[in-house]
Scaffold this active site. Sequence first.
Site, short mmCIF file in Angstrom:
data_model
loop_
_atom_site.label_atom_id
_atom_site.label_comp_id
_atom_site.label_asym_id
_atom_site.label_seq_id
_atom_site.Cartn_x
_atom_site.Cartn_y
_atom_site.Cartn_z
N ALA A 1 0.85 -1.19 0.00
CA ALA A 1 0.00 0.00 0.00
C ALA A 1 0.89 1.24 0.00
CB ALA A 1 -0.91 0.01 1.22
N HIS A 2 0.63 2.13 -0.94
CA HIS A 2 1.45 3.34 -1.00
C HIS A 2 0.73 4.54 -1.58
CE1 HIS A 2 1.70 1.99 -5.16
NE2 HIS A 2 2.06 3.22 -5.48
N ARG A 3 -0.46 4.38 -2.16
CA ARG A 3 -1.10 5.47 -2.87
C ARG A 3 -1.50 6.59 -1.92
NH1 ARG A 3 -1.74 5.20 -7.94
NH2 ARG A 3 -1.56 3.21 -9.03
#
Length: 385
Positions: A202-204
């Site tokens: 997860a990085h957005r």
Amino acid sequence: MNEPLLVAGTRPELIKMAPVIFALKRLKVCFKFLHSGQHYDYGLSQSFIDQLELPQPDCELAVKADNPAALTGEVVTRTAGAIRSVRPSLVLVQGDTNTALAATIAALKEKVPVGHVESGLRSYDWRMPEEHNRRMIDHVSDYLFAPTKTAYLNLQEEKTRGIKHITGNTVIDSTIHYVPKAEYVSRISERLLFKEYVLVTAHRAENVDNAEILREFAETLQGSPLPVVFPVHPRTLKRFRDSGLLERLLSDRNIQLLPPVGYFDFLVLMKRSSLILTDSGGIQEEATSPSIRKRVVVMRDSTERPEAVKWGFARIAGTGKENIVRCITQSLSCDKKLPARSPFGDGSSGEQIARLVQEITTLGHGPLPIPSQPDLIPALLRSRA
């Protein structure tokens, strides 16, 4: 000079440009390679160039701007200088990063044709900076290399002016090529606490920068029906720490947090996982590769890779805990076999694009003329609606 200039700046760009580079070498097509340094940390950039056995860049910009606007501006200016020095026949960009947009603008201003690898993807989610980038790149590019028929039809619907080709996605080439080597050299399995696990990324910004979504995400990890292995992106780690959620995750025995891992380690983590939970677009593609073939639960409200959903690889779960956990449970219990083929290609995409680049370079095509009455704004308004 009658050589194309290939531009990359981030880990995904390097991975996806590698098959084109190798194919150009096999065809004995000379080219120049520019690396912007958008990921200027060695672990996110130079190590990939070494690991993927790519040639050293002919031009390294090493940009270190601290915000997207400044970075984009710096890459435009410095890439324009490189274009004036190299005088390429074509500038080839990949994907939807700030580097790809900046290099496209530089080429446009220097009157050099642009080729866009992975064109035509659309999420219709205007919160995503990538959606802005890829649309702008597509509408000024002279050559559009669409990975799928859906992407090709998106380009036609928007009346993009470039010459269009369906080539597949080069990420499938990379997974097929690199997975055997990854399984041989990686030692990541020795560090894992679980034999069966959900692999998480997860990085957005629209997810991890939103406090409510971040909290739901942390609760999702704790509520997973299977243990979690989570290589944590630096941005996400900072958000967890700032919000006070990090200690909760570290103390959960069913969650293993890892620092960012290299490409080979990540390929092995994907291949050995039971399921992948992610907000990444590229991972939705990689999971469909015959070398990996994993189901994916997508923590987003939309995807620019609808083919993964249509073929049964992906489920769109949104960002709420209950629905994500439900999708994880349903995916883990699904006994329907996944397709043996990928909707994103058969591993020949790099070769197809390289041959097209060879043809473009040989024929010496200049930039396509801009239509006298372009219908781009109405097309964008229709797609946005």
